[in-house]
Design a protein around this motif. Structure first.
Motif, PDB file in Angstrom:
ATOM      1  N   TYR A 148      13.484 -50.397   4.568  1.00  0.00           N
ATOM      2  CA  TYR A 148      13.796 -49.792   5.859  1.00  0.00           C
ATOM      3  C   TYR A 148      12.543 -49.597   6.709  1.00  0.00           C
ATOM      4  O   TYR A 148      12.600 -49.689   7.935  1.00  0.00           O
ATOM      5  CB  TYR A 148      14.507 -48.459   5.654  1.00  0.00           C
ATOM      6  CG  TYR A 148      15.982 -48.608   5.321  1.00  0.00           C
ATOM      7  CD1 TYR A 148      16.583 -49.863   5.261  1.00  0.00           C
ATOM      8  CD2 TYR A 148      16.771 -47.498   5.064  1.00  0.00           C
ATOM      9  CE1 TYR A 148      17.913 -50.001   4.971  1.00  0.00           C
ATOM     10  CE2 TYR A 148      18.135 -47.638   4.767  1.00  0.00           C
ATOM     11  CZ  TYR A 148      18.691 -48.891   4.728  1.00  0.00           C
ATOM     12  OH  TYR A 148      20.028 -49.039   4.448  1.00  0.00           O
ATOM     13  N   ALA A 152      12.471 -51.326  10.334  1.00  0.00           N
ATOM     14  CA  ALA A 152      12.240 -50.510  11.527  1.00  0.00           C
ATOM     15  C   ALA A 152      11.074 -51.051  12.335  1.00  0.00           C
ATOM     16  O   ALA A 152      11.113 -51.094  13.575  1.00  0.00           O
ATOM     17  CB  ALA A 152      11.986 -49.058  11.128  1.00  0.00           C
ATOM     18  N   PHE A 185       6.478 -45.229  12.164  1.00  0.00           N
ATOM     19  CA  PHE A 185       7.680 -44.901  11.404  1.00  0.00           C
ATOM     20  C   PHE A 185       7.339 -43.969  10.247  1.00  0.00           C
ATOM     21  O   PHE A 185       8.054 -43.003   9.970  1.00  0.00           O
ATOM     22  CB  PHE A 185       8.318 -46.184  10.874  1.00  0.00           C
ATOM     23  CG  PHE A 185       9.623 -45.983  10.153  1.00  0.00           C
ATOM     24  CD1 PHE A 185      10.801 -45.881  10.859  1.00  0.00           C
ATOM     25  CD2 PHE A 185       9.667 -45.920   8.768  1.00  0.00           C
ATOM     26  CE1 PHE A 185      12.016 -45.710  10.198  1.00  0.00           C
ATOM     27  CE2 PHE A 185      10.871 -45.738   8.100  1.00  0.00           C
ATOM     28  CZ  PHE A 185      12.050 -45.640   8.819  1.00  0.00           C
ATOM     29  N   VAL A 344      16.250 -48.514  15.111  1.00  0.00           N
ATOM     30  CA  VAL A 344      15.154 -47.659  14.626  1.00  0.00           C
ATOM     31  C   VAL A 344      15.653 -46.248  14.343  1.00  0.00           C
ATOM     32  O   VAL A 344      15.348 -45.657  13.295  1.00  0.00           O
ATOM     33  CB  VAL A 344      13.995 -47.637  15.645  1.00  0.00           C
ATOM     34  CG1 VAL A 344      12.927 -46.637  15.212  1.00  0.00           C
ATOM     35  CG2 VAL A 344      13.390 -49.026  15.782  1.00  0.00           C
TER      36      VAL A 344
END
Length: 491
Positions: A148, A152, A185, A344
């Motif tokens: 992930y 993202a 992130f 996102v």
């Protein structure tokens, strides 16, 4: 970093959040008798509902992998691609009902609650299978959080590229680095990771559910626009054509990888028990969980078929690995930006859904091993202006920060997309979605050995094992190809 109890935000959203005591909370008979604040196990009352469980499931199931399904169907073709999508959906729902029945042992109230997947396996199977379950579950959870982080960053970079292509033309060389996006992130996850437990994530999951519907709908809408324009790619019942689109070996390995992508697109069994542990005890948790699973899997399957099928119809055998980040679409650029922003936001929440079981597992073990340690057990309260009451646990702060940093660094070293999706799906699918639920169901329901039902269940387990092995091999081949072409820490 401080653990922030944003009770004001929760109450303003008017969402039913379950609240749970710390891991070292023991059964409190007097508290249970009061019946006001505590459940039958002495922990604070769970308030999760069908809605919150469905939101958690959709957050876990509908990921950005939905946007790679057109690529997967391109490798398999209309016939096999659609059949495999529906088959995996059916298998996931069927085995999830088995797993839901195992939350309590025995399977009806007031049976003993099993708070985690490992607890369920311990109650029904025991032995080394508990450790094998833990290895499969937490290994998969770590892999998902890394995946992930990668995904993202790809979406964040795609926003910059879409703007660049709009300004300079579709043939421009718009090169951007993924690493600043991964770092950004990671910083967000450093803050969110201080949310104390899974029961506090309902608001994130509901936001993520809305975001997933947004970007999936945009992908479907853009694909429909392309189809109606008449400028579509070549499609077929068997997908990519050997000697035209791919070589014979590429066809085989990509087909295996595509099966892994589809398997990953339904992977939520690894957090099903943790989701079920947030539900109120009335009506029975297993009945609510089954309804939530049906709603979640049905909803996502409709979106998968639409997004994958219409995306394949639009691009044909040349379908990109991701409709919105591999630039199957360039315009309208602002809509592409919005869709990637939704991805996102969804992944920010989904990261927590998969990371919280890891956090709680480690913290529970440490609390049990060192119950007298002030560093591990002490909570320090303080008030922060505009935020309210906060608590600080130094061990939680240090451990969760280290975990987020580690997953971010690993993501920076291995920033691959389709191959990682396929590998994660192949590794997690068989043991957690098929083998353990079926084995526990056989034990719980006392299915007679060599009966017709027993043989059917064993056949299902064997066939899924073969599929998982083939998908794993295909994904590894894809990863090897990516590694050969990749230079670490370059754009």
């Amino acid at each position: 970093m401080m653990t922030i109890y944003i009770d004001v935000i929760y109450s303003s959203l008017k969402l039913p959040f379950s609240q749970m005591k710390s891991f070292n909370t023991e059964h409190n008979p007097s508290a249970v008798e009061s019946g006001n604040r505590f459940d039958d196990d002495g922990r604070e009352k769970r308030t999760g509902t069908f809605m919150t469980a469905s939101a958690h499931i959709i957050t876990a199931v509908i990921g950005s992998g939905v946007l790679s399904l057109s690529w997967a169907i391109a490798q398999l073709g209309w016939l096999a691609g659609t059949v495999i999508l529906v088959t995996f959906a059916s298998i996931n729902y069927y085995t999830s009902t088995m797993l839901a029945d195992c939350y309590r042992s025995p399977d009806t109230a007031p049976g003993t609650r099993n708070y985690t997947y490992m607890d369920v396996v311990r109650a029904y199977l025991g032995g080394r299978k508990v450790q094998l379950c833990g290895l499969a579950q937490y290994g998969s959870l770590v892999g998902v959080t890394i995946g992930y982080t990668i995904t993202a960053s790809i979406s964040l970079v795609a926003i910059g590229k879409a703007n660049c292509f709009h300004d300079k033309g579709h043939d421009a060389k718009c090169s951007l680095s993924n690493y600043p996006s991964m770092a950004a992130f990671g910083i967000v996850q450093l803050m969110l990771s201080q949310i104390p437990n899974f029961h506090k994530l309902s608001f994130l999951s509901i936001i993520a559910t809305v975001m997933s519907f947004c970007y999936a709908s945009i992908g479907i809408g853009l694909s429909i626009t392309t189809v109606t324009s008449g400028k579509v790619g070549k499609t077929g019942l068997t997908g990519t054509v050997v000697g035209v689109d791919v070589t014979a070996s590429e066809k085989m390995w990509r087909s295996f990888q595509a099966v892994g992508d589809i398997a990953f697109s339904y992977a939520y069994s690894i957090v099903l028990v943790e989701i079920q542990d947030t539900l109120k005890s009335t009506p029975p948790e297993n009945k609510v969980m089954k309804k939530a699973s049906l709603a979640g899997v049905s909803t996502t399957t409709v979106f998968y078929i639409l997004c994958g099928g219409i995306g394949y119809a639009a691009f044909g055998n040349k379908a990109p690995g991701d409709l919105l980040t591999d630039f199957g679409f360039y315009e309208p650029y602002w809509l592409i930006d919005f869709a990637n922003a939704c991805i996102v936001l969804h992944l920010i929440a989904a990261y927590q859904v998969f990371a919280q079981p890891i956090f709680q597992f480690v913290e529970k073990k440490c609390n049990k091993k060192w119950p007298e340690s002030i560093f591990i057990t002490s909570e320090h309260s303080m008030n922060i202006p505009l935020i309210g009451k906060c608590t600080i646990n130094l061990f939680r702060l240090l451990w969760r920060t280290c975990y987020v940093v580690l997953t971010t660094v690993v993501a920076m070293i291995f920033p691959f997309f389709n191959a990682i999706l396929g590998l994660l799906g192949a590794l997690a699918f068989w043991p957690l979605t098929v083998y353990f639920p079926v084995a526990m169901h056989i034990e719980q329901a006392k299915v007679k050995k060599y009966s017709l039902r027993w043989i059917g269940l064993k056949l299902l387990v064997s066939l899924c094992l073969i599929v998982s092995l083939l998908a794993t091999i295909g994904s590894i081949v894809g990863l090897i190809t990516s590694v050969k072409a990749y230079k670490p820490f370059n754009n």
